[in-house]
Design an enzyme around this catalytic site. Structure first.
Site, mmCIF file in Angstrom:
data_model
loop_
_atom_site.group_PDB
_atom_site.id
_atom_site.type_symbol
_atom_site.label_atom_id
_atom_site.label_comp_id
_atom_site.label_asym_id
_atom_site.label_seq_id
_atom_site.Cartn_x
_atom_site.Cartn_y
_atom_site.Cartn_z
ATOM 1 C CB SER A 49 -2.733 -2.402 7.736
ATOM 2 O OG SER A 49 -3.398 -3.124 6.729
ATOM 3 C CE LYS A 52 -7.113 -2.095 7.509
ATOM 4 N NZ LYS A 52 -6.047 -2.865 6.906
ATOM 5 C CB SER A 104 -5.258 -5.513 9.923
ATOM 6 O OG SER A 104 -4.676 -4.485 9.175
#
Length: 321
Positions: A49, A52, A104
């Site tokens: 993640s 992101k 997330s």
């Protein structure tokens, strides 16, 4: 006991691993992007993640915070971590970005991607184009969330650079630095170092079974700003604090050239802002400067390079008078 623990952590980090490229770390100067410490820092690995960070930046550069997004079925059913969006709900870009960065949310990632890119595939194209423009040569994206994909890879160094570039965007900086968000929804940031008192001001967490634990942290300690990224590091909270303490103790921000006018090879060179770097005492003695001037005297743009051990480590745009 804490000092002893830090020593052990550094010893573990710096030793060659039996799985040489299965984990990596990088520490960079947030001002210049210079690598200060690292191991396997250019190895291409899954980053989970931490993806992101780039998703948020591309969204911010291609939309407005008050734009409204209607959640699709594909987004609502996204695999992995979630902020529990439902098909047909409508949220602002701003709220979805907080859900993306603090909690997330993969569903937020896909909803934002569809809205900004016209499709997930269109958005991934934008992510890769922006990475190319930023010089992230170790990086290829295949989705906006960081779910595992064979081609979805980056490196510890490139990921640190992602956070460096993103933090220059004031809206991103505000979101990534938020500990608790209270808006259309209420969320607390998963990055627990932001709640501690060791200089961590922004960052992103990540995890998949393939990538392991991944973590990016932007530190600001006194006048020093630097970024730590670890990939597949199970002890990441302690490692980030240990590395931050090491950089704070051993590096200092030094002004290498003040703002002003300099004479170089008979030419007047204008430095519009001080040239600064994080350096150790030992490095200061080895630094030297080279100014590259265009051969056409009518062209005013020039580049001031700082060299260390015979290699350029920082470049600043300057002008000839």
């Amino acid at each position: 006991m804490k000092k002893w623990l830090c020593v052990v952590l550094f010893f573990v980090l710096l030793q060659p691993s039996a799985q040489a490229a299965s984990h990596a770390y990088a520490v960079i100067d947030a001002e210049t992007g210079r690598l200060l410490m690292g191991a396997n820092e250019h190895a291409k690995l899954p980053i989970a993640s931490l993806t992101k960070i780039w998703t948020a930046l591309v969204v911010l550069e291609n939309s407005k915070l008050d734009d409204k997004v209607t959640i699709s079925e594909r987004a609502a059913l996204s695999e992995g971590s979630s902020i529990y969006l439902e098909k047909g709900q409508t949220y602002s870009i701003e709220t979805l970005l907080y859900g993306l960065m603090l909690r997330s949310g993969n569903d937020a990632a896909y909803a934002l991607a569809e809205h900004v890119g016209g499709s997930v595939e269109g958005f991934v194209y934008l992510m890769n184009e922006r990475a190319r423009l930023a010089g992230l040569s170790d990086t290829t994206f295949s989705n906006p969330s960081g779910l595992h994909g064979e081609q979805h890879l980056s490196s510890a160094y490139d990921t640190a650079r992602m956070l460096q570039v993103a933090m220059r965007n004031e809206q991103f900086k505000k979101i990534a630095s938020t500990v608790v968000f209270n808006g259309e929804q209420s969320w607390k940031n998963k990055h627990r170092l932001l709640s501690e008192n060791n200089g961590a001001i922004a960052g992103k967490t990540g995890f998949t079974k393939v990538a392991g634990r991944t973590l990016a942290t932007y530190f600001q300690k006194e006048q020093k700003q630097f970024i730590v990224v670890t990939l597949n590091e199970s002890n990441d909270w302690r490692v980030h604090n240990a590395l931050a303490d090491h950089i704070a103790t051993n590096y200092a921000e030094r002004t290498l050239a003040k703002k002003g006018t300099y004479t170089v090879a008979g030419e007047k060179i204008i430095v519009n802002k001080p040239i600064k770097m994080l350096v150790t005492k030992a490095e200061v003695r080895d630094l030297h400067h080279v100014v590259y001037l265009p051969t056409d005297a009518r062209k005013k743009d020039a580049v001031w390079y700082v060299y260390a051990k015979g290699r350029p480590v920082h470049a600043v745009a300057v002008q000839r008078e």
